[in-house]
Scaffold this active site. Structure first.
Site, PDB file in Angstrom:
ATOM      1  N   HIS A   4      -4.039  -1.952  -6.929  1.00  0.00           N
ATOM      2  CA  HIS A   4      -2.810  -2.622  -7.950  1.00  0.00           C
ATOM      3  C   HIS A   4      -1.502  -1.713  -7.271  1.00  0.00           C
ATOM      4  O   HIS A   4      -0.570  -2.001  -7.521  1.00  0.00           O
ATOM      5  CB  HIS A   4      -3.291  -3.130  -8.942  1.00  0.00           C
ATOM      6  CG  HIS A   4      -3.588  -4.108  -8.851  1.00  0.00           C
ATOM      7  ND1 HIS A   4      -5.109  -5.096  -8.866  1.00  0.00           N
ATOM      8  CD2 HIS A   4      -2.603  -5.903  -8.563  1.00  0.00           C
ATOM      9  CE1 HIS A   4      -5.564  -6.216  -8.766  1.00  0.00           C
ATOM     10  NE2 HIS A   4      -3.991  -7.368  -9.059  1.00  0.00           N
ATOM     11  N   GLY A   5      -2.248  -0.579  -7.720  1.00  0.00           N
ATOM     12  CA  GLY A   5      -1.594   0.529  -7.797  1.00  0.00           C
ATOM     13  C   GLY A   5      -1.771   1.660  -8.632  1.00  0.00           C
ATOM     14  O   GLY A   5      -3.126   1.954  -9.236  1.00  0.00           O
TER      15      GLY A   5
END
Lengths: 478, 371
Positions: A322-323
């Site tokens: 996601h990041g």
């Protein structure tokens, strides 16, 4: 280009639709090429500097896939080709998404002074995963030979390109090959418009509407107990309506072209366990992680302890997907921990007597929801200390403001909770069955219920009226 | 049997009709007074100054513009007019950066004001996004181009406000609607332009502004968990670049307009917090001031005022609601001091006030605030 923008709704989408069906007269391939070119145009409007990267990625993976499918290679060379293909994909993803993160951590540990500021190409996580799945399936012998335009469209298809759903070639390419999809189907277009309208409404009216309640909890100020809870809950609903709204819009747009996309959400906050939650939240990612990470790691085949280890690894990596930040890793690891506890409870926990089942389900729903909210704090916060600070405020009821703003905020939260918990979801309303390729079977009954049609018209109108100057989807940054 | 194509047309037609009703409502009521000053309906104003300013610039008469951040947001136009002898328009925007301020001032300058009173903070000068990429700023509304007008007319939030303003003008229900018009529910709750972003009448100032709150804010921002926020947006090169582009350029292009620029009186704790928790940031603040002060006094159309060393204000922590925001009492003091030129920067020694500030910051002992 954003789905929730006037140029997309009033210009791009009608033009591409008309062009697509007009091209249908010239055979089965021309509309596919048209749609692939339109998808590139869609991507290039706001990401023109990364169009070449996208094209290079498509070409590279197509060639690697051809090599794997060809059957001319022995088993070792095939494995080597797969390794090279996956490694290059991960290297590109790693360079753009994780190099800065790695440099920052090295800098923090060793004071290297090295800092990297690399712009993240939008959608790279999605199209990389899509293609890794293609390569792995090609290696496993589960892929037929696809024409380049169909493969290119599968990767670049604009409804899903930026933020999913994560598509599977076996699901999509046969649909692109169908001749019937090239002829306009008023029923599918109508259903597509309705699903798009619901998604647009979720995004512009619900997600954007609650967004102002989030910032006070996660900004530089010190939130009180109630403000911290309102902020965390508001983000919980904002994220859901934002992402599920995007997914609905993607499904609706695609349906107008006669293509069924997989579902991504199924009322996740109605889940009564974390296992259940992950069957309902970002379902295409869950399936991807299960099929291409958790099962290859060994899944549950090597005993319970290793199963828990595999779960933790899968979820922590899912968080990192996601990041590039420790907050996402912690979020993923926390969900991994939840899943381990959930599985352990299923294995070792006591059974529930039938007469307590209803109460137990309600308790399970609330506990699951609470656990998810706590995890979202890490997902939203700028840093780990910031997340811990917000959580500490949520655990400190000595400071309560509960002024007019907080009362209004609480009323909003209750309204959103009612929708998330009690309202039917989009696929239930529309009778959308991705696998059976069925939607809107109850449409004929609408003749007797014109109110439904006009209510939908209002939803579409309010969705358009809710469009703000510039409101990106949260998942664009992943 | 109604065919899907017919249903589709009905659905799209009904949607279009609802959109047209909203557009018509927004055009007729015109909450921002973009098309015309309010005549048919009572004027109502929003506290969202980035949006509201686009209408104020077009609908108000003024010869002086008052610009700034949250430090200049609570001023009353009537006070500005009375103390400075002008007809002012307050366009201050909370948390605004220099790009936004310069853009709004440029739009206001099209109405040919004679004077600009500009409250400047050093942190407004940073690498802010281009004005059209600024998600909080409706730049096209200021330009009144097709996109801006379409966004205004097609806004559901605006249609809701239009309907509310319309209801507020219907005599039998007007009192009830007025009673329900609160800031939490509606964006246009203010009925007088003088009241935009001012404190509510009867507000307890001693509750909102006192030393206890100021010290609590100091403790909060120097807390190791949050002290990194002190350094946000402080990069010397970017600050100078933004200062030249957004302030100097605007001043140079408008030699006939008088600019009264002032650095506001933050509490001394703002600088002490930097001294103790982020010394590199304080160094940048000093360096930037040492650049900006002499640069500004070069211009004949600029009067520069520096309140940051106004010890009688900045050391009395009861004047503040946190480490920077001063009370309306100080608003009035600032205005009267501007009129009397009590803190004007001497062209011959433009950094003298900065040197005094440095000495005050160095001398200040945090233990003092406990007493």
């Amino acid at each position: 280009m954003l789905f929730n923008s006037y140029p997309f709704i009033f210009l791009f989408l009608p033009l591409v639709l008309i062009g697509y069906f007009a091209m249908g007269r010239f055979g089965n391939l021309v509309p596919v090429i048209w749609l692939a070119l339109a998808s590139l145009a869609f991507y290039s409007v706001s990401n023109w500097q990364f169009v070449l990267l996208l094209l290079a990625s498509v070409t590279f993976n197509y060639v690697i896939g051809l090599l794997l499918i060809s059957g001319r290679l022995g088993s070792r060379p095939r494995f080597a080709v797969l390794t090279i293909g996956v490694a290059v994909d991960l290297l590109v993803l790693g360079t753009f998404k994780y190099a800065g993160f790695l440099a920052a951590n090295l800098n923090a540990l060793l004071s290297t002074g090295l800092t990297l500021d690399i712009v993240l190409p939008v959608g790279i996580s999605f199209y990389t995963f899509t293609q890794i799945a293609f390569l792995v399936d090609a290696y496993r012998g589960n892929v037929a030979r696809y024409a380049l335009p169909h493969y290119a469209l599968f990767v670049t298809y604009f409804p899903h390109l930026i933020a999913g759903p994560i598509l599977h070639h076996k699901d999509m390419i046969p649909q692109f090959e169908r001749a019937e999809a090239k002829r306009p189907n008023a029923h599918l277009i109508l259903c597509g418009v309705i699903i798009f309208a619901i998604g647009l409404f979720k995004k512009t009216c619900l997600a954007d509407g609650i967004q102002p309640l989030v910032a006070p909890a996660f900004g530089a100020n010190s939130p009180s107990f109630d403000q911290a809870w309102i902020g965390a809950l508001a983000y919980t609903f904002q994220l859901y309506f934002d992402f599920s709204g995007y997914s609905d819009m993607a499904i609706g747009i695609s349906l107008m072209f006669g293509i069924f996309l997989p579902l991504n959400f199924n009322s996740p906050y109605q889940a009564t366990s974390i296992i259940d939650f992950w069957r309902r939240w970002h379902m295409t990612l869950s399936q991807f992680l299960r099929d291409y990470l958790y099962i290859p790691l060994g899944g549950n085949r090597r005993g319970r302890v290793l199963r828990y280890v595999n779960l933790m690894v899968t979820m922590a990596l899912g968080g990192l997907w996601h990041g590039a930040a420790w907050t996402f890793v912690i979020w993923g690891a926390l969900h991994g921990l939840y899943l381990c506890i959930n599985h352990a409870w299923n294995n070792y926990g006591p059974g529930i007597a039938p007469r307590f089942e209803r109460a137990a389900n309600i308790a399970a729903l609330l506990l699951t929801f609470l656990s998810v909210v706590v995890a979202w704090v890490f997902f939203r916060a700028d840093s780990l200390p910031s997340a811990l600070y917000v959580l500490s405020r949520m655990a400190d009821p000595t400071q309560i403001v509960f002024g007019r703003a907080e009362i209004v905020g609480t009323a909003f939260i209750l309204g959103y909770a009612a929708i998330a918990w009690f309202a039917p979801n989009t696929q239930t309303i529309m009778g959308y069955d991705h696998k059976a390729r069925v939607v809107g079977e109850a449409l004929g009954a609408w003749q007797r219920r014109p109110l439904f049609l006009y209510a939908t018209a209002a939803v579409l109108a309010f969705g358009i009226l809710g469009i703000q100057q510039h409101s990106e989807f949260i998942y664009f940054r992943f | 049997m109604v065919q899907p194509a017919s249903k589709l047309l009905r659905l799209l037609g009904a949607s279009a009709l609802i959109l047209m009703v909203a557009v018509a409502l927004n055009f007729i009521v015109d909450p921002l007074q973009i098309f015309r000053p309010a005549r048919l309906f009572a004027a109502m104003y929003s506290q969202d100054s980035r949006m509201q300013n686009a209408g104020l610039i077009r609908s108000q008469d003024f010869d002086t513009v008052f610009m700034g951040t949250s430090l200049a947001i609570h001023f009353r136009q009537s006070d500005i007019d009375r103390l400075l002898g002008v007809m002012s328009l307050k366009l201050s925007m909370t948390g605004s950066n220099s790009r936004e301020q310069s853009f709004v001032l440029t739009a206001a300058l099209e109405r040919h004001p004679k004077r600009i009173v500009w409250q400047i903070d050093d942190w407004i000068f940073h690498d802010a996004p281009d004005i059209d990429s600024d998600v909080y700023f409706p730049s096209d509304l200021y330009r009144r181009n097709a996109r801006g007008i379409a966004g205004y007319l097609l806004s559901g939030a605006m249609a809701r406000e239009s309907a509310w303003i319309l209801a507020r003008s219907i005599p039998p229900i007007a009192p009830m609607v007025a009673r329900w018009t609160t800031e939490e529910l509606f964006k246009f709750p203010v009925s007088s332009v003088d009241d935009i972003n001012t404190l509510r009448p009867g507000s307890d100032l001693s509750e909102a502004y006192n030393a206890k709150k100021t010290v609590a804010a100091f403790r909060r921002i120097t807390d190791p968990v949050r002290s990194s926020y002190l350094a946000v947006d402080y990069k010397y090169d970017a600050m100078v670049r933004a200062f030249e582009r957004d302030a100097v350029d605007l001043i140079a292009k408008n030699p006939d307009v008088k600019f009264d620029i002032y650095f506001p009186p933050y509490s001394i704790l703002q600088f002490v917090a930097m001294r103790d928790a982020s010394p590199a940031t304080l160094k940048i603040v000093y360096e930037f001031s040492a650049y900006a002060l002499p640069r500004l006094v070069q211009f004949p159309n600029v009067s520069l005022h520096d309140f940051r060393d106004a010890k009688q204000i900045t050391h009395d922590l009861d004047n503040y609601g946190d480490v920077i925001h001063h009370s309306p009492v100080i608003d009035l003091k600032v205005l009267s001091d501007l009129a009397a030129r009590n803190h004007v920067v001497d062209c011959a020694a433009p950094t003298a006030s900065l040197e005094r500030l440095k000495a005050q910051v160095e001398a200040y002992r945090v233990d003092d605030i406990e007493r």
